[in-house]
Scaffold this motif. Sequence first.
Motif, mmCIF file in Angstrom:
data_model
loop_
_atom_site.group_PDB
_atom_site.id
_atom_site.type_symbol
_atom_site.label_atom_id
_atom_site.label_comp_id
_atom_site.label_asym_id
_atom_site.label_seq_id
_atom_site.Cartn_x
_atom_site.Cartn_y
_atom_site.Cartn_z
ATOM 1 N N PRO A 185 0.810 -1.229 0.000
ATOM 2 C CA PRO A 185 0.000 0.000 0.000
ATOM 3 C C PRO A 185 0.839 1.273 0.000
ATOM 4 O O PRO A 185 0.462 2.264 -0.623
ATOM 5 C CB PRO A 185 -0.810 -0.112 1.296
ATOM 6 N N GLN A 186 2.000 1.238 0.658
ATOM 7 C CA GLN A 186 2.798 2.480 0.729
ATOM 8 C C GLN A 186 3.456 2.827 -0.597
ATOM 9 O O GLN A 186 4.021 3.911 -0.741
ATOM 10 C CB GLN A 186 3.836 2.416 1.864
ATOM 11 N N ASP A 187 3.377 1.939 -1.578
ATOM 12 C CA ASP A 187 3.914 2.256 -2.910
ATOM 13 C C ASP A 187 2.928 3.053 -3.757
ATOM 14 O O ASP A 187 3.200 3.368 -4.917
ATOM 15 C CB ASP A 187 4.299 0.968 -3.660
ATOM 16 N N ILE A 188 1.758 3.336 -3.195
ATOM 17 C CA ILE A 188 0.747 4.096 -3.937
ATOM 18 C C ILE A 188 0.441 5.381 -3.169
ATOM 19 O O ILE A 188 -0.048 5.346 -2.045
ATOM 20 C CB ILE A 188 -0.531 3.264 -4.123
ATOM 21 N N GLU A 189 0.760 6.506 -3.785
ATOM 22 C CA GLU A 189 0.509 7.796 -3.147
ATOM 23 C C GLU A 189 -0.912 8.253 -3.442
ATOM 24 O O GLU A 189 -1.449 7.998 -4.525
ATOM 25 C CB GLU A 189 1.489 8.838 -3.657
#
Length: 226
Positions: A19-23
């Motif tokens: 999830p943290q790879d999607i801003e």
Amino acid sequence: MQAVRAAIADAAETCGRAPQDIELLAVSKTFSADAVREAYDAGQRLFGENYVQEGLDKIAALQDLQIAWHFIGPIQSNKTRPIAEHFNWVHGIERLKIAERLSAQRPAGLPPLQVCLQVNVSGEASKSGVTPDEAETLAHDIAALPNLHLRGLMTVPAPSDDIAEQRAAFAQLRVLFERLKRDGLQLDTLSMGMSHDFPAAIAEGATLVRIGSAIFGNRIYHKETT
Ligand SMILES: *Cc1c(COP(=O)(O)O)cnc(C)c1O
């Protein structure tokens, strides 16, 4: 805001992505500076605006906050200067002339303006963006401008309720992105996915989703100034 974050995390995990790879870019057009401040207080840092004057007003009103302001609307050549002076990112670049003006007008002392090239993956169903064929030359030309940093590609596909159709459009942008990277361009941003189609965009590799109404509610357009 938290519901949208949860939905992004859900979509990411479904396809094995972190999830943290999607801003999350919160698209605040038509919503007040107070609404932006409230989202900021809930942890949001990236905000997107479509109309120059409206965006400038909010930037001025919220100077005390550490916001990254993204301009995501269409750009007229006589409006490039305030964009170059006040925004951190621009997503909708589709002409070299606009890119050249933004680069020339970016004030010395500010970091380069971070930009995405807008690509039309829907053929005649959409008017905005260059064709995938035109994108290659334009991407190299933009990457050579001194005060811009080309970060990646952006698209707004023709709306569709069909997930397979949504994914097919986003997949085209991903394929082009991979090709440009193989050509030697250092890109890290795939700006795709809005309130109605972000799960499909995430499944196809989006690194940044631009979401407005799912966060702030339905928009009421009073007056569209650009
Ligand atoms: C308005 C807008 C969005 C957000 O749209 P929603 O459907 O409200 O999520 C995203 N990208 C662009 C370019 C927009 O103009």
